[in-house]
Design an enzyme around this catalytic site. Structure first.
Site, mmCIF file in Angstrom:
data_model
loop_
_atom_site.group_PDB
_atom_site.id
_atom_site.type_symbol
_atom_site.label_atom_id
_atom_site.label_comp_id
_atom_site.label_asym_id
_atom_site.label_seq_id
_atom_site.Cartn_x
_atom_site.Cartn_y
_atom_site.Cartn_z
ATOM 1 N N CYS A 130 -5.528 7.217 9.805
ATOM 2 C CA CYS A 130 -5.741 6.564 11.095
ATOM 3 C C CYS A 130 -5.535 7.561 12.232
ATOM 4 C CB CYS A 130 -4.752 5.422 11.267
ATOM 5 S SG CYS A 130 -5.256 3.914 10.470
ATOM 6 N N ASP A 151 4.918 0.651 12.020
ATOM 7 C CA ASP A 151 3.777 -0.107 11.492
ATOM 8 C C ASP A 151 3.781 -1.581 11.916
ATOM 9 O OD1 ASP A 151 2.821 2.152 10.315
ATOM 10 O OD2 ASP A 151 3.345 1.614 8.264
ATOM 11 N N ARG A 176 -0.116 13.914 13.428
ATOM 12 C CA ARG A 176 0.204 13.819 12.009
ATOM 13 C C ARG A 176 0.010 15.136 11.263
ATOM 14 N NH1 ARG A 176 -1.575 8.167 9.472
ATOM 15 N NH2 ARG A 176 0.595 7.811 9.064
ATOM 16 N N PRO A 177 0.715 16.158 11.652
ATOM 17 C CA PRO A 177 0.610 17.423 10.923
ATOM 18 C C PRO A 177 1.256 17.313 9.545
ATOM 19 C CG PRO A 177 2.287 17.570 12.631
ATOM 20 C CD PRO A 177 1.702 16.202 12.726
ATOM 21 N N ILE A 178 1.141 18.373 8.746
ATOM 22 C CA ILE A 178 1.744 18.341 7.405
ATOM 23 C C ILE A 178 2.775 19.456 7.250
ATOM 24 C CG2 ILE A 178 -0.158 17.148 6.243
ATOM 25 C CD1 ILE A 178 -1.087 19.930 5.261
ATOM 26 N N ASP A 179 3.245 19.972 8.399
ATOM 27 C CA ASP A 179 4.196 21.086 8.336
ATOM 28 C C ASP A 179 5.463 20.744 7.553
ATOM 29 O OD1 ASP A 179 4.501 19.323 10.542
ATOM 30 O OD2 ASP A 179 6.009 20.647 11.408
ATOM 31 N N LEU A 180 5.919 19.488 7.653
ATOM 32 C CA LEU A 180 7.164 19.127 6.955
ATOM 33 C C LEU A 180 6.952 19.092 5.436
ATOM 34 C CD1 LEU A 180 8.248 16.318 9.437
ATOM 35 C CD2 LEU A 180 9.337 18.555 9.187
ATOM 36 N N ARG A 199 -7.802 -1.368 4.933
ATOM 37 C CA ARG A 199 -7.020 -0.255 4.380
ATOM 38 C C ARG A 199 -5.657 -0.738 3.901
ATOM 39 N NH1 ARG A 199 -6.006 4.430 8.068
ATOM 40 N NH2 ARG A 199 -4.961 4.942 6.141
ATOM 41 N N ARG A 231 -4.912 9.883 4.468
ATOM 42 C CA ARG A 231 -3.834 10.854 4.668
ATOM 43 C C ARG A 231 -2.968 10.987 3.421
ATOM 44 N NH1 ARG A 231 -0.674 13.689 8.173
ATOM 45 N NH2 ARG A 231 1.555 13.539 7.806
ATOM 46 N N LYS A 287 0.836 -1.209 0.000
ATOM 47 C CA LYS A 287 0.000 0.000 0.000
ATOM 48 C C LYS A 287 0.871 1.260 0.000
ATOM 49 C CE LYS A 287 -1.620 1.532 4.224
ATOM 50 N NZ LYS A 287 -1.359 2.956 4.488
ATOM 51 N N ASN A 288 1.891 1.251 0.860
ATOM 52 C CA ASN A 288 2.692 2.474 1.019
ATOM 53 C C ASN A 288 3.616 2.740 -0.164
ATOM 54 O OD1 ASN A 288 1.423 2.851 3.395
ATOM 55 N ND2 ASN A 288 3.183 2.408 4.713
HETATM 56 C C1 UD1 Z 1 4.169 6.797 6.346
HETATM 57 C C2 UD1 Z 1 3.414 5.514 6.150
HETATM 58 C C3 UD1 Z 1 2.882 5.000 7.476
HETATM 59 C C4 UD1 Z 1 4.016 4.882 8.475
HETATM 60 C C5 UD1 Z 1 4.809 6.172 8.556
HETATM 61 C C6 UD1 Z 1 6.060 6.041 9.424
HETATM 62 C C7 UD1 Z 1 2.512 5.805 3.919
HETATM 63 C C8 UD1 Z 1 1.298 5.965 3.081
HETATM 64 N N1 UD1 Z 1 2.308 5.760 5.238
HETATM 65 O O1 UD1 Z 1 3.250 7.751 6.872
HETATM 66 O O2 UD1 Z 1 2.292 3.727 7.249
HETATM 67 O O3 UD1 Z 1 3.487 4.592 9.755
HETATM 68 O O4 UD1 Z 1 5.241 6.585 7.256
HETATM 69 O O5 UD1 Z 1 6.870 5.024 8.961
HETATM 70 O O6 UD1 Z 1 3.610 5.659 3.429
HETATM 71 N N2 UD1 Z 1 5.151 14.541 10.884
HETATM 72 C C9 UD1 Z 1 5.137 15.874 11.203
HETATM 73 N N3 UD1 Z 1 4.925 16.770 10.179
HETATM 74 C C10 UD1 Z 1 4.735 16.391 8.892
HETATM 75 C C11 UD1 Z 1 4.764 15.025 8.587
HETATM 76 C C12 UD1 Z 1 4.967 14.124 9.595
HETATM 77 O O7 UD1 Z 1 5.309 16.247 12.347
HETATM 78 O O8 UD1 Z 1 4.552 17.259 8.024
HETATM 79 C C13 UD1 Z 1 5.363 13.561 11.968
HETATM 80 C C14 UD1 Z 1 4.166 12.619 12.102
HETATM 81 O O9 UD1 Z 1 3.184 13.199 12.911
HETATM 82 C C15 UD1 Z 1 4.815 11.408 12.715
HETATM 83 C C16 UD1 Z 1 6.208 11.412 12.106
HETATM 84 O O10 UD1 Z 1 6.422 12.714 11.595
HETATM 85 O O11 UD1 Z 1 4.909 11.586 14.111
HETATM 86 C C17 UD1 Z 1 6.385 10.402 10.956
HETATM 87 O O12 UD1 Z 1 5.459 10.683 9.942
HETATM 88 P P1 UD1 Z 1 5.747 10.394 8.392
HETATM 89 O O13 UD1 Z 1 7.094 9.777 8.260
HETATM 90 O O14 UD1 Z 1 5.463 11.632 7.641
HETATM 91 O O15 UD1 Z 1 4.648 9.317 8.091
HETATM 92 P P2 UD1 Z 1 3.610 9.289 6.895
HETATM 93 O O16 UD1 Z 1 4.283 9.668 5.630
HETATM 94 O O17 UD1 Z 1 2.364 9.989 7.283
#
Ligand code: UD1
Length: 423
Positions: free
Chosen positions: A116, A305, A121-125, A397, A92, A22-23
């Protein structure tokens, strides 16, 4: 809602082939709109997240057609740069489309994505990475408006190696003239798969799998046929299922080179693992051993995961296991339900202390997120009597018909669809 009804106590045995990840599929689906030509994704699993992503692409004007296991994406008719709100909240990974949409339209509008409930899980990065490529971003009434007419290649630094942000910015940079370098990038295997896909489309990306990804922008990309990688988390979950039941199972299409952290824990728990190419055979003892400590980390550390599944295994192991969840701040939703099944799990912030008990008993529990739901299914396979897992559709999912997979290995598990009146 769907429920899984499991009668526990059977040792798993037999062979099974792991499905596509999936990922890996989700970012690749997003990347497929970087061209106007058709893309064919082979061996594409039937997962609700994949279906939702397909629906989002359709709403944006793409044609997405499934022909058995091949997904055909034709982005020629793509007309909208606004992410459909309701659908984006369901998944997401909709955020992955930000980079590709910006490339196509030089603008994009999204609301905060869903997924989930496992943390903030913000999107700031994601946004910071895009800003560093010259995107202008403003938020208005919960909608994020991105303006990309002044996008340019350049150097991007991530404060944290986020998987999604790395993928998003990689896609955004693929067609920018000049060289972009992504520093402190995430190193997950699915990012390498995305690099392979982009390069097959004609991009020039290198370094995925390391902390520095270098992208030399090209002028155009073309459609391809591509088979994304196998799912290391599904593989790990099925190994855990065999292990918790004391069974012996042979798995094919295992991305073994990406699973060292999981293999090491399974061995610490006394499982025997034999690897040969992409085949893995696991043979588990009558009773597993506790592990000393498990800390989730970005790849190549132990994957978050797989945390829930290992926690489920620890509940019936000999001794006390300690887990620390470093990636997501709210990822122990399954612990309370495991305790309802007779487990002894204590949660304190990011730490879980699991005292192994001699047995679990069947109970009525609820899947609260994808991997937590899978962990409850594993516990149900071990527990005496009947376990009912509510909200089993959350497991869909990321696992293609988990009940069929487990049944084929000898488990007693069925899915039932129940209406509101039945509950
Ligand atoms: C991806 C995977 C998910 C996995 C995760 C970590 C997909 C579709 N999903 O999720 O299954 O659990 O990697 O291996 O590939 N964060 C921020 N700001 C951001 C983005 C992330 O603070 O803009 C934080 C998140 O809240 C979390 C951490 O960074 O605590 C890791 O998140 P991230 O690596 O971005 O995971 P996803 O890409 O959402």
């Amino acid at each position: 809602m769907d429920i899984f009804r499991i009668r526990g106590g059977r040792k798993l045995g037999g062979e099974w082939t792991v499905h596509t990840a999936k990922n890996a599929v989700l970012p690749i689906m997003a990347a497929s709109v970087l061209t106007s030509e058709r893309t064919f994704l082979e061996d594409c699993p039937l997962l609700s997240d994949v279906e939702h992503m397909g629906e989002i692409l359709r709403r944006l004007g793409c044609s997405v057609v499934r022909n058995r296991r091949t997904l055909e994406i034709d982005p020629q008719g793509m007309h909208s740069y606004e992410m459909p709100d309701g659908l984006a909240k369901k998944i997401r990974s909709s955020i992955f489309l930000l980079g590709p949409i910006l490339t196509r339209f030089h603008r994009a509008a999204v609301t905060f994505p869903g997924g989930c409930e496992i943390g903030l899980r913000p999107i700031d990065l994601h946004l910071s990475g895009l800003r560093q490529l010259g995107v202008q971003i403003r938020e208005e009434c919960g909608v994020i408006h991105c303006e990309g007419s002044r996008m340019r290649a350049g150097s991007v630094h991530f404060d944290y190696p986020s998987v999604g942000a790395t993928e998003n910015v990689m896609m955004a940079a693929a067609l920018l003239p000049g060289q972009s370098v992504l520093n402190n990038a995430a190193r997950e295997p699915e990012i390498v798969d995305l690099q392979n896909f982009l390069n097959r489309m004609g991009a020039k990306v290198r370094g995925a799998g390391t902390h520095a990804i270098v992208i030399d922008g090209v002028t155009a990309l073309h459609g391809v046929e591509y088979r994304p990688m196998a799912d290391r988390i599904v593989a790990g979950t099925m190994l855990a299922a065999a292990a918790i039941t004391g069974g012996t199972v042979c798995l094919h299409r295992v991305p073994a080179g990406d699973m060292h952290a999981v293999f090491s824990k399974l061995r610490e728990m006394d499982c025997e693992l034999t690897l040969s190419g992409d085949t893995a055979v696991i043979s588990a003892p009558q009773r597993l051993n506790a592990f000393a400590q498990l800390q989730t980390q970005p790849h190549p550390g132990f994957p978050t995961d797989m945390q829930a599944q290992l926690l489920a295994m620890a509940t019936v192991a000999k001794g006390t296991s300690v887990l620390v969840e470093n990636v997501f701040e709210n990822r122990y939703g399954h612990a309370g339900d495991l305790n309802r099944m007779g487990a002894d799990v204590l949660i304190n912030g990011r730490t879980a202390v699991v005292k192994g008990v001699s047995g679990l008993y069947g109970s009525r529990v609820t899947a609260r997120d994808l991997r937590g739901g899978a962990a409850l299914a594993l516990a149900g396979l071990k527990a005496g009597g009947e376990t009912v897992i509510e909200q089993a559709q959350l497991i869909d999912r990321g696992y293609e018909q988990m009940e069929t997979a487990l049944s084929s290995l000898g488990a007693e598990i069925v899915r039932e669809h129940i209406t509101h009146e039945d509950t």
